[in-house]
Design a protein around this motif. Structure first.
Motif, PDB file in Angstrom:
ATOM      1  N   ALA A 145      37.978  42.913  22.910  1.00 29.91           N
ATOM      2  CA  ALA A 145      38.826  42.679  21.740  1.00 29.91           C
ATOM      3  C   ALA A 145      38.348  43.509  20.554  1.00 29.91           C
ATOM      4  CB  ALA A 145      38.834  41.192  21.392  1.00 29.91           C
ATOM      5  N   ALA A 146      37.029  43.585  20.365  1.00 30.53           N
ATOM      6  CA  ALA A 146      36.476  44.344  19.240  1.00 30.53           C
ATOM      7  C   ALA A 146      36.778  45.827  19.396  1.00 30.53           C
ATOM      8  CB  ALA A 146      34.975  44.118  19.132  1.00 30.53           C
ATOM      9  N   ALA A 147      36.715  46.316  20.622  1.00 29.62           N
ATOM     10  CA  ALA A 147      36.967  47.733  20.871  1.00 29.62           C
ATOM     11  C   ALA A 147      38.408  48.088  20.521  1.00 29.62           C
ATOM     12  CB  ALA A 147      36.681  48.086  22.323  1.00 29.62           C
ATOM     13  N   TYR A 148      39.294  47.087  20.606  1.00 34.45           N
ATOM     14  CA  TYR A 148      40.684  47.341  20.266  1.00 34.45           C
ATOM     15  C   TYR A 148      41.046  46.816  18.879  1.00 34.45           C
ATOM     16  CZ  TYR A 148      41.355  49.436  24.684  1.00 34.45           C
ATOM     17  OH  TYR A 148      41.256  50.313  25.720  1.00 34.45           O
ATOM     18  N   GLY A 149      40.024  46.434  18.121  1.00 34.71           N
ATOM     19  CA  GLY A 149      40.263  46.033  16.743  1.00 34.71           C
ATOM     20  C   GLY A 149      40.091  47.238  15.835  1.00 34.71           C
ATOM     21  N   ALA A 150      39.950  46.969  14.557  1.00 31.65           N
ATOM     22  CA  ALA A 150      39.662  48.001  13.557  1.00 31.65           C
ATOM     23  C   ALA A 150      40.619  49.179  13.615  1.00 31.65           C
ATOM     24  CB  ALA A 150      38.213  48.491  13.717  1.00 31.65           C
ATOM     25  N   GLY A 151      41.892  48.870  13.837  1.00 33.79           N
ATOM     26  CA  GLY A 151      42.889  49.921  13.752  1.00 33.79           C
ATOM     27  C   GLY A 151      43.083  50.735  15.020  1.00 33.79           C
ATOM     28  N   ARG A 152      42.218  50.516  16.028  1.00 29.44           N
ATOM     29  CA  ARG A 152      42.446  51.221  17.286  1.00 29.44           C
ATOM     30  C   ARG A 152      43.414  50.411  18.134  1.00 29.44           C
ATOM     31  NH1 ARG A 152      36.861  51.887  16.632  1.00 29.44           N
ATOM     32  NH2 ARG A 152      36.592  49.806  17.465  1.00 29.44           N
ATOM     33  N   GLY A 153      43.906  51.024  19.169  1.00 29.08           N
ATOM     34  CA  GLY A 153      44.545  50.205  20.179  1.00 29.08           C
ATOM     35  C   GLY A 153      46.042  50.318  20.306  1.00 29.08           C
ATOM     36  N   SER A 154      46.697  51.098  19.444  1.00 30.19           N
ATOM     37  CA  SER A 154      48.134  51.218  19.653  1.00 30.19           C
ATOM     38  C   SER A 154      48.441  52.568  20.286  1.00 30.19           C
ATOM     39  CB  SER A 154      48.893  51.043  18.344  1.00 30.19           C
ATOM     40  OG  SER A 154      48.348  51.897  17.376  1.00 30.19           O
ATOM     41  N   GLY A 155      49.312  52.558  21.260  1.00 26.13           N
ATOM     42  CA  GLY A 155      49.717  53.787  21.925  1.00 26.13           C
ATOM     43  C   GLY A 155      48.664  54.305  22.883  1.00 26.13           C
ATOM     44  N   ASP A 156      48.997  55.425  23.525  1.00 27.87           N
ATOM     45  CA  ASP A 156      48.084  56.011  24.509  1.00 27.87           C
ATOM     46  C   ASP A 156      46.763  56.418  23.882  1.00 27.87           C
ATOM     47  OD1 ASP A 156      49.688  55.678  26.593  1.00 27.87           O
ATOM     48  OD2 ASP A 156      50.146  57.802  26.959  1.00 27.87           O
ATOM     49  N   GLU A 157      46.858  56.973  22.672  1.00 27.68           N
ATOM     50  CA  GLU A 157      45.659  57.455  22.015  1.00 27.68           C
ATOM     51  C   GLU A 157      44.722  56.291  21.682  1.00 27.68           C
ATOM     52  OE1 GLU A 157      45.547  60.192  18.315  1.00 27.68           O
ATOM     53  OE2 GLU A 157      46.780  61.117  19.896  1.00 27.68           O
ATOM     54  N   GLY A 158      45.331  55.224  21.188  1.00 26.13           N
ATOM     55  CA  GLY A 158      44.555  54.036  20.861  1.00 26.13           C
ATOM     56  C   GLY A 158      43.869  53.457  22.079  1.00 26.13           C
ATOM     57  N   LEU A 159      44.608  53.456  23.186  1.00 26.44           N
ATOM     58  CA  LEU A 159      44.038  52.937  24.424  1.00 26.44           C
ATOM     59  C   LEU A 159      42.824  53.753  24.827  1.00 26.44           C
ATOM     60  CD1 LEU A 159      44.425  50.910  26.830  1.00 26.44           C
ATOM     61  CD2 LEU A 159      45.614  52.767  28.008  1.00 26.44           C
ATOM     62  N   ARG A 160      42.973  55.072  24.722  1.00 29.84           N
ATOM     63  CA  ARG A 160      41.849  55.944  25.095  1.00 29.84           C
ATOM     64  C   ARG A 160      40.673  55.767  24.150  1.00 29.84           C
ATOM     65  NH1 ARG A 160      45.501  59.727  26.800  1.00 29.84           N
ATOM     66  NH2 ARG A 160      45.609  60.710  24.763  1.00 29.84           N
ATOM     67  N   ALA A 161      40.969  55.639  22.843  1.00 25.15           N
ATOM     68  CA  ALA A 161      39.889  55.467  21.862  1.00 25.15           C
ATOM     69  C   ALA A 161      39.107  54.194  22.178  1.00 25.15           C
ATOM     70  CB  ALA A 161      40.464  55.400  20.456  1.00 25.15           C
ATOM     71  N   GLY A 162      39.841  53.128  22.505  1.00 26.08           N
ATOM     72  CA  GLY A 162      39.189  51.869  22.850  1.00 26.08           C
ATOM     73  C   GLY A 162      38.320  52.007  24.083  1.00 26.08           C
ATOM     74  N   LEU A 163      38.841  52.734  25.073  1.00 27.66           N
ATOM     75  CA  LEU A 163      38.071  52.931  26.308  1.00 27.66           C
ATOM     76  C   LEU A 163      36.784  53.693  26.029  1.00 27.66           C
ATOM     77  CD1 LEU A 163      40.817  53.778  28.986  1.00 27.66           C
ATOM     78  CD2 LEU A 163      39.662  51.601  28.571  1.00 27.66           C
ATOM     79  N   THR A 164      36.882  54.698  25.152  1.00 32.38           N
ATOM     80  CA  THR A 164      35.691  55.476  24.810  1.00 32.38           C
ATOM     81  C   THR A 164      34.644  54.589  24.140  1.00 32.38           C
ATOM     82  OG1 THR A 164      37.148  57.355  24.455  1.00 32.38           O
ATOM     83  CG2 THR A 164      34.910  57.581  23.644  1.00 32.38           C
ATOM     84  N   VAL A 165      35.112  53.729  23.235  1.00 29.82           N
ATOM     85  CA  VAL A 165      34.194  52.822  22.550  1.00 29.82           C
ATOM     86  C   VAL A 165      33.508  51.901  23.572  1.00 29.82           C
ATOM     87  CG1 VAL A 165      34.092  50.818  21.011  1.00 29.82           C
ATOM     88  CG2 VAL A 165      35.373  52.845  20.333  1.00 29.82           C
ATOM     89  N   LEU A 166      34.303  51.337  24.473  1.00 28.31           N
ATOM     90  CA  LEU A 166      33.757  50.414  25.475  1.00 28.31           C
ATOM     91  C   LEU A 166      32.766  51.119  26.395  1.00 28.31           C
ATOM     92  CD1 LEU A 166      36.961  48.412  26.454  1.00 28.31           C
ATOM     93  CD2 LEU A 166      34.877  47.476  25.455  1.00 28.31           C
TER      94      LEU A 166
END
Lengths: 197, 162
Positions: free
Chosen positions: B19-40
């Motif tokens: 949940a935290a990885a997809y918080g802070a403004g990340r997480g919408s769209g393909d790019e957000g999904l990838r950003a979250g994955l990178t963080v995780l």
């Protein structure tokens, strides 16, 4: 998983009957390290994401709440505790059973003399900060373990007890001990409890 | 110090980590999904590194690459999930496939094809964990995961030869 289209590599199954208990590493110690390190990585990420300490603290509390409301089920199922009849019984239970079960420590409980619903858990040792020497630079109001407060608050709420849970002292901030304050907000209706018994 | 923090608690923490990885403004769209994955993946990597660094000295003396991989299947899986992986396959050329037929991070998800796209979120941390642990044990690798039917999944470890 991407594989080369034309050539499908052959995978051989390895026969790997192994002894159940490994000689190379203690599973228990790894399990504990895993939790502590993951928590550390989480706090570090939150510090990257949020500038204000207060926001990180709130986020940690919120996450703890999310854990607490689910963990309480596991706790009740495994601990088989009986119904408590006073706040002080509940505080003792949190310290002696819950902390022991999940963190491997037993905080001591003190009661505020002037109030019947204020308690403190005093932690001599705090496994969550085992690998933390000091708070990161510029993060002096960070409440590193604030997750714990949220967990307690969430778990209590699921058994219909509203409580304020906050850190009163923190070793990471230079205090002598780490102290978590629990203030129960609603009076237990003792009559009701008796009837349900 | 006595044992603490069993698998249930760790699973709950992991859910919050996702949940935290997809918080802070990340997480919408393909790019957000990838950003979250990178963080995780990055968080998993650091945890894996830390874990391996804290192992007792003797544990690091693996002679063969395969022994190290077995260590992941048995000890690392044991510490994280309280069990071993169900299967280990290799092509004997530096590619290993670790299979878990009932991956705990996926069992809380609803079963069904439409949830498959959510699955990577629950695998990325573990990919990083494997890569980080190997890295501290002196093996550079890339780790990917795939799901065919929930809650089974496979982690593919490809060792990078120096």
């Amino acid at each position: 998983m991407s594989r080369p289209g034309n050539r499908r590599p052959e995978y051989h199954k390895i026969d790997w009957h192994l002894p159940a208990i490994s000689s190379s590493a203690s599973a228990h110690s790894m399990n504990r390290d895993l939790f502590v390190l993951t928590y550390g990585a989480l706090v570090a990420q939150l510090c990257k994401d949020y500038e204000k300490d207060e926001d990180v603290n709130n986020y940690l509390d919120k996450m703890g709440y999310g854990i607490g409301i689910r963990l309480v089920e596991d706790f009740l199922a495994r601990s088989c505790v009986k119904k408590c009849h006073s706040y002080s019984e509940i505080a003792d239970l949190i310290a002696q059973v819950a902390f022991k079960m999940y963190l491997g420590i037993t905080p001591s409980v003190t009661r505020n003399e002037s109030s019947r619903n204020e308690f403190s858990l005093i932690l001599d040792k705090n496994p969550l900060v085992e690998f933390v020497e000091e708070l990161p630079a510029g993060r002096s109001s960070l409440c590193y373990c604030n997750l714990l407060c949220g967990v307690i608050r969430g778990a209590l709420e699921m058994i219909h007890l509203t409580a304020d849970v906050t850190f009163l002292q923190d070793r990471l901030k230079g205090d002598k001990v780490t102290e978590i304050g629990i203030t129960f907000l609603k009076k237990l209706e003792e009559k009701k409890y008796r009837r349900k018994k | 110090m006595p044992a603490m923090a069993d698998e249930t608690l760790f699973q709950l923490l992991h859910t919050q980590v996702v949940a935290a990885a997809y918080g802070a403004g990340r997480g919408s769209g393909d790019e957000g999904l990838r950003a979250g994955l990178t963080v995780l993946e990055g968080m998993g990597f650091r945890v894996g590194q830390g874990l391996a660094e804290r192992l007792p000295q003797g544990a690091l003396a693996f002679r063969e690459e395969l022994d190290t991989i077995k260590f992941l299947c048995r000890d690392l899986w044991g510490a994280v999930f309280g069990k071993q992986t169900d299967n280990l396959r290799t092509n004997h050329q530096g590619t290993y496939i670790l299979q878990d037929n009932n991956f705990p991070f996926l069992t809380q998800m609803a079963w069904g094809q439409q949830y498959l796209e959510e699955a990577p979120k629950f695998l990325a941390f573990t990919c990083g964990l494997l890569r980080g642990t190997l890295s501290s044990l002196g093996i550079e690798s890339s780790v990917t995961a795939s799901v065919t039917s929930l809650p089974a999944c496979k982690f593919q470890v490809v060792i990078q030869k120096a």
